[in-house]
Design a protein around this motif. Sequence first.
Motif, PDB file in Angstrom:
ATOM      1  N   LEU A 117       0.091  -6.824  16.982  1.00  0.00           N
ATOM      2  CA  LEU A 117      -0.840  -6.245  16.014  1.00  0.00           C
ATOM      3  C   LEU A 117      -0.776  -7.027  14.715  1.00  0.00           C
ATOM      4  O   LEU A 117       0.294  -7.243  14.154  1.00  0.00           O
ATOM      5  CB  LEU A 117      -0.445  -4.779  15.766  1.00  0.00           C
ATOM      6  N   PHE A 118      -1.950  -7.459  14.229  1.00  0.00           N
ATOM      7  CA  PHE A 118      -2.028  -8.155  12.952  1.00  0.00           C
ATOM      8  C   PHE A 118      -2.633  -7.222  11.914  1.00  0.00           C
ATOM      9  O   PHE A 118      -3.679  -6.619  12.150  1.00  0.00           O
ATOM     10  CB  PHE A 118      -2.901  -9.407  13.078  1.00  0.00           C
ATOM     11  N   LEU A 119      -1.945  -7.125  10.778  1.00  0.00           N
ATOM     12  CA  LEU A 119      -2.435  -6.214   9.744  1.00  0.00           C
ATOM     13  C   LEU A 119      -2.578  -7.001   8.445  1.00  0.00           C
ATOM     14  O   LEU A 119      -1.610  -7.575   7.957  1.00  0.00           O
ATOM     15  CB  LEU A 119      -1.426  -5.084   9.525  1.00  0.00           C
ATOM     16  N   ASP A 120      -3.777  -7.008   7.880  1.00  0.00           N
ATOM     17  CA  ASP A 120      -4.001  -7.762   6.649  1.00  0.00           C
ATOM     18  C   ASP A 120      -4.139  -6.784   5.491  1.00  0.00           C
ATOM     19  O   ASP A 120      -5.204  -6.241   5.248  1.00  0.00           O
ATOM     20  CB  ASP A 120      -5.245  -8.641   6.810  1.00  0.00           C
ATOM     21  N   GLU A 121      -3.071  -6.545   4.804  1.00  0.00           N
ATOM     22  CA  GLU A 121      -3.025  -5.619   3.675  1.00  0.00           C
ATOM     23  C   GLU A 121      -3.653  -4.272   4.022  1.00  0.00           C
ATOM     24  O   GLU A 121      -4.609  -3.835   3.404  1.00  0.00           O
ATOM     25  CB  GLU A 121      -3.739  -6.218   2.469  1.00  0.00           C
ATOM     26  N   PRO A 122      -3.068  -3.596   4.997  1.00  0.00           N
ATOM     27  CA  PRO A 122      -3.709  -2.379   5.495  1.00  0.00           C
ATOM     28  C   PRO A 122      -3.603  -1.210   4.531  1.00  0.00           C
ATOM     29  O   PRO A 122      -4.321  -0.223   4.698  1.00  0.00           O
ATOM     30  CB  PRO A 122      -2.940  -2.080   6.781  1.00  0.00           C
ATOM     31  N   CYS A 123      -2.747  -1.299   3.544  1.00  0.00           N
ATOM     32  CA  CYS A 123      -2.558  -0.138   2.668  1.00  0.00           C
ATOM     33  C   CYS A 123      -3.086  -0.387   1.258  1.00  0.00           C
ATOM     34  O   CYS A 123      -2.799   0.368   0.336  1.00  0.00           O
ATOM     35  CB  CYS A 123      -1.083   0.242   2.610  1.00  0.00           C
ATOM     36  N   ALA A 124      -3.869  -1.471   1.102  1.00  0.00           N
ATOM     37  CA  ALA A 124      -4.275  -1.868  -0.245  1.00  0.00           C
ATOM     38  C   ALA A 124      -5.016  -0.768  -0.985  1.00  0.00           C
ATOM     39  O   ALA A 124      -4.910  -0.649  -2.198  1.00  0.00           O
ATOM     40  CB  ALA A 124      -5.133  -3.125  -0.187  1.00  0.00           C
ATOM     41  N   ASN A 125      -5.792   0.050  -0.286  1.00  0.00           N
ATOM     42  CA  ASN A 125      -6.574   1.056  -0.987  1.00  0.00           C
ATOM     43  C   ASN A 125      -6.077   2.467  -0.716  1.00  0.00           C
ATOM     44  O   ASN A 125      -6.792   3.431  -0.924  1.00  0.00           O
ATOM     45  CB  ASN A 125      -8.045   0.957  -0.592  1.00  0.00           C
ATOM     46  N   LEU A 126      -4.817   2.565  -0.246  1.00  0.00           N
ATOM     47  CA  LEU A 126      -4.358   3.891   0.170  1.00  0.00           C
ATOM     48  C   LEU A 126      -3.513   4.571  -0.898  1.00  0.00           C
ATOM     49  O   LEU A 126      -2.800   3.919  -1.659  1.00  0.00           O
ATOM     50  CB  LEU A 126      -3.557   3.762   1.459  1.00  0.00           C
ATOM     51  N   ASP A 127      -3.597   5.880  -0.915  1.00  0.00           N
ATOM     52  CA  ASP A 127      -2.747   6.649  -1.821  1.00  0.00           C
ATOM     53  C   ASP A 127      -1.332   6.699  -1.251  1.00  0.00           C
ATOM     54  O   ASP A 127      -1.077   6.272  -0.122  1.00  0.00           O
ATOM     55  CB  ASP A 127      -3.314   8.058  -2.012  1.00  0.00           C
TER      56      ASP A 127
END
Lengths: 234, 234, 238, 238, 251
Positions: free
Chosen positions: C154-164
């Motif tokens: 699994l590749f994740l590119d800044e998956p939490c950038a807009n998360l609280d």
Amino acid sequence: MSDIFDGLAAAFWLLVTLEPNLVEISLRSLQVSLTALAVACAIALPLGTWLAVQRFRYRRVTIATLNALMGLPPVVVGLIVYILFSRSGPFGVLGLLFTPTAMIIAQVVIITPLIASITHQAMRDLWAEYHDLLISLKTTKVQRVRTLIWDGRRTLLTAALAGFGRAIGEVGAIMIVGGNIDHATRVLTTAIALETGKGDFALALGLGFVLIALALMVSLITHWLSQTEREGRW
Amino acid sequence: MSDIFDGLAAAFWLLVTLEPNLVEISLRSLQVSLTALAVACAIALPLGTWLAVQRFRYRRVTIATLNALMGLPPVVVGLIVYILFSRSGPFGVLGLLFTPTAMIIAQVVIITPLIASITHQAMRDLWAEYHDLLISLKTTKVQRVRTLIWDGRRTLLTAALAGFGRAIGEVGAIMIVGGNIDHATRVLTTAIALETGKGDFALALGLGFVLIALALMVSLITHWLSQTEREGRW
Amino acid sequence: MVSPVLPLKVRGVSVRRGARHLLGPIDLTIEGTGLTMVLGPNGSGKTTLLKVMHGLERPSEGKISYGLARAEAERRQAYVFQTPIVLRRSVQQNLAYPLELIGRPRDEIRRRAGEWAERIGLGGALSSPATRLSGGEKQKLALARALIRKPELLFLDEPCANLDGRSTRAIEEMLLEARAAGTRIVMATHDIAQARRLATDAILLINGAVHETGEAPGFFDAPVTSETKSFLKGDIIL
Amino acid sequence: MVSPVLPLKVRGVSVRRGARHLLGPIDLTIEGTGLTMVLGPNGSGKTTLLKVMHGLERPSEGKISYGLARAEAERRQAYVFQTPIVLRRSVQQNLAYPLELIGRPRDEIRRRAGEWAERIGLGGALSSPATRLSGGEKQKLALARALIRKPELLFLDEPCANLDGRSTRAIEEMLLEARAAGTRIVMATHDIAQARRLATDAILLINGAVHETGEAPGFFDAPVTSETKSFLKGDIIL
Amino acid sequence: SASAETLKLAVTTSFNNSGLSDILLPQIKKDLDLDVQLLIVGTGQALRLGQAGDVDAVLVHSRAAEEAFLAAGYGTHRREIMYNDFVLIGPSGDPAGIAGSGSAVEALKKIAAAKVPFVSRGDDSGTNKKELSLWKKADMDSAAFGPWYRAVGAGMGASLNTASGMNAYIMSDRASWLKFGNKGDLKLLYSGDPILFNQYAFIPVNPKLHPQVKTADVARLEDWLTSPKAEKLINDYEINGEKLFVFNAKR
Ligand SMILES: Nc1ncnc2c1ncn2[C@@H]1O[C@H](COP(=O)(O)OP(=O)(O)OP(=O)(O)O)[C@@H](O)[C@H]1O
Ligand SMILES: Nc1ncnc2c1ncn2[C@@H]1O[C@H](COP(=O)(O)OP(=O)(O)OP(=O)(O)O)[C@@H](O)[C@H]1O
Ligand SMILES: [Mg+2]
Ligand SMILES: [Mg+2]
């Protein structure tokens, strides 16, 4: 079947010998269609873009109507232009009937709804992308339309080429308002119709292939030119 | 000028009295054009979408050619179909000449490049948006095309309506392959051409207005239907 | 339980676009279990590296290989993009899409889509158009859509950038869970604290080149170069 | 030196889309100088509130008013979107665009666009197509494009979400500088540490309603409600 | 040609198809320094163009319509120029056996009796009106015919193309037939009945209604068309060795 090969042969010879008549009517075809295209684009690109940008009460109906006008039957357009520019019509004094100008007018009427409809469709997605930014920057209506047309210019190629294609291949309207007068208003399509009526299929097809070659040339040149500057996504 | 009002009056009376002949040729117009549209869409939507999705060596030239084919002169298409289906032609045995089927075939040839070109243009932006995701999900070519057509269906409305408009207003090709035979292959446009030739401009215009009303109806219904389900951005 | 997709080998990979050299040459191997964190300043090539490893961008030079044949290997991967790509469909249909592609039965699709929507807090928005979701909601949707096919890589590119904070925590839990279930993860982030929490090993990219790599606690607590040190403090000089 | 655009008054504003109630009713006043931080979990309505205040979305009920007539007031504002919107043009043309709109002279435009590109580290990419920039580069570009017209009221929707530590710090400096030059800022973020660093006052949105507001040190150090407390710790329960 | 006067003349398809205009127009240009621009349209449309004043004169072949045109005051007078004739064309096998009929009417009766496909122009043109008048003479109602009778509503060329495609009988003017390139299996089967003669007449548009009409040039053209020189050119014009037109203007 052999007619088709005769047609190809005829096209070949017409082109190889650069038959002066052929050159004349081909140039007239191009001149009429390209002028009509320029005028139609000047109307349709801003109009179609404006329809993508502006919300108003009867917007949907307006767009549906514009879409429907793509079905304007050329013969009817020809008739109406004829009636308007006939000697006994309101613009008769201008003496434009049976001139290339009248043919251009008819073609503008025919292709403007087509170009505007395709433009509207193409600009909708771009507007969805730009919407928030352009509203936030307090752009005027005119600035929005200008920005969209400029940034979407490569998408508008199809709209312009569709308009050109419709114009260069059209015969019903220009036959009526141009009159297919030899050395004055004869263009490729009216010449084709004439030869078809005479049953000279080889010549008719030959002219047809020349016309298609012309359209191909215009399309290739346009694509090639618009590709020279290559920003954008694709 | 008065011809135009006579034309409007004629259209009004034709519609009010539901002149049986008018009903017959209008229905035939619709039947031929809608069938041609259905067949053309079945070819052009996947084709145009596939061209948006697939990179290959001569892609640009292919697209430029498709764009150029929007300029196919109907008379030439009519001629070629006539030659192919005439008694001495390769498909002569089918006996399709001067039947609505032949008219449909000619119209399919004329409108397929138009629909495919507009489809290609419309699908390019959507593909740019979906590209990474669909590649990453290891979709097959067919799945990509299907996804784009489905998610872009409202954008494809313009392509379909452009094709329909071109088909319903077209006269050059169907005159040749249909023959404008009364009670067999006469449609609105060929009837208009006939009345124009007779110099009965009022009736010609009347029929023309009926045709435009028909196109408007189809466009409005399509817009209305496609609006019923309202997801998407706009 | 190491996935047969691994090892993912990156050998002499460079990426050039036009006159620009974006990346490389890079040699890397992703293997075993765990989570490799790709770090680096903006424009250092993290996204490019992830896309090349996933097969989305073709390297100008060098080679990528997997433990399985390419086609099969790519089928077992998933990717969450930096800017979430949502289909112009409902939330439910977005979640269902990857399963439809591989022809899962209808009721299984419905069930799993429903479960995942619940997990990302969009259980009540199943039929809303996904394009209208908030930025963070879109990001969570994209992540769920990637996990729904149980990828092995699994590749994740800044998956939490807009998360609280809470969503971030929930996502991190999901990632740990996926890892435990055998998913090898490669992830880019700018959140050093998050990187510390999740990484088993890390790579620092600077100007398209691998500057330093290492096992997790060591990399963060005792970086070798001074650039890595200052990057982790938040003030690298390019 | 308070901008005449202020006070921005939000009075009884609610936003509904279809059957969903997204926001409100909200009463707020933005005045004086400083930076108001809008906080809240994903989907709580931060973006919606910012857009309504900027005049991008129309409230279903209630009113927004400024210290100046609406048209003039809107001209003095700028907005940076959560997902950066870049024009399909070069970096230079993106920066030039807002100035072209107001008819600044050509050489001034060129000069200022160049300066700003330098400041955000894209001085070498002036003629690259902006659509090809990396995620963080796009975000910086969007911010510079918003600042280039020297707005008196600036809305920022998670402007640092995709930025590395150094860029974040650089951006924060720019914001402080703009504030010092008289720009009133309203900003949404998920980065509580950043919120602490920058905010003069804060608003916590939960489920579209204002849950708590307050002056900066107090709000962060001694929040009133337990929800605010747990939100600031990163684990609010919705 | 830039300096030459131009004049617009509406003519019917059959006249243009004959190719005679290619002989006459250059000679007119030479003799009168007059550029005659031809508008090739259906008879009805030609008369409408005259009525509206969009052309200076018309050259058509449909007596009744011409007289109505004159009666309404749209034209100044009608000058007969020449005639050619109509011929009956059909499949070379002649399934209805019309070759060698005693009269045109008899030939048509045979076609009707055999119910073999027959293409009618069906466009109210001069040719079409002549055909309808022949059916009437044969005491038959063309409107009541079965599907073998195909009213195609098209010009001469298009109708011939249709007939060729269907291998059907058709009535055509001789000129169009001789010049027609898509004969297929069709053959000229019957001609010669005087009833088939086809008179062409020249009608100048009334300058009282349309002052812009170039009356003087029209008069010069009329003089030339009725001159001995035109007579010789018209009478001598042949296609494949066949004479097409007979000059019969009264001087
Ligand atoms: N097609 C392209 N043509 C030219 N330059 C490109 C292209 N694609 C990316 N770049 C450039 O390559 C560099 C690396 O981009 P990439 O997206 O990999 O960075 P990143 O490390 O993911 O940055 P971020 O943290 O901002 O997301 C950037 O400077 C970008 O502008
Ligand atoms: N047009 C719309 N129709 C229906 N629902 C909408 C619409 N626009 C936004 N929403 C919903 O409204 C809620 C608030 O959205 P908003 O974008 O304001 O959230 P946010 O606080 O900015 O969240 P995030 O932190 O994820 O960016 C979300 O749940 C979103 O799904
Ligand atoms: Mg990136
Ligand atoms: Mg938001």
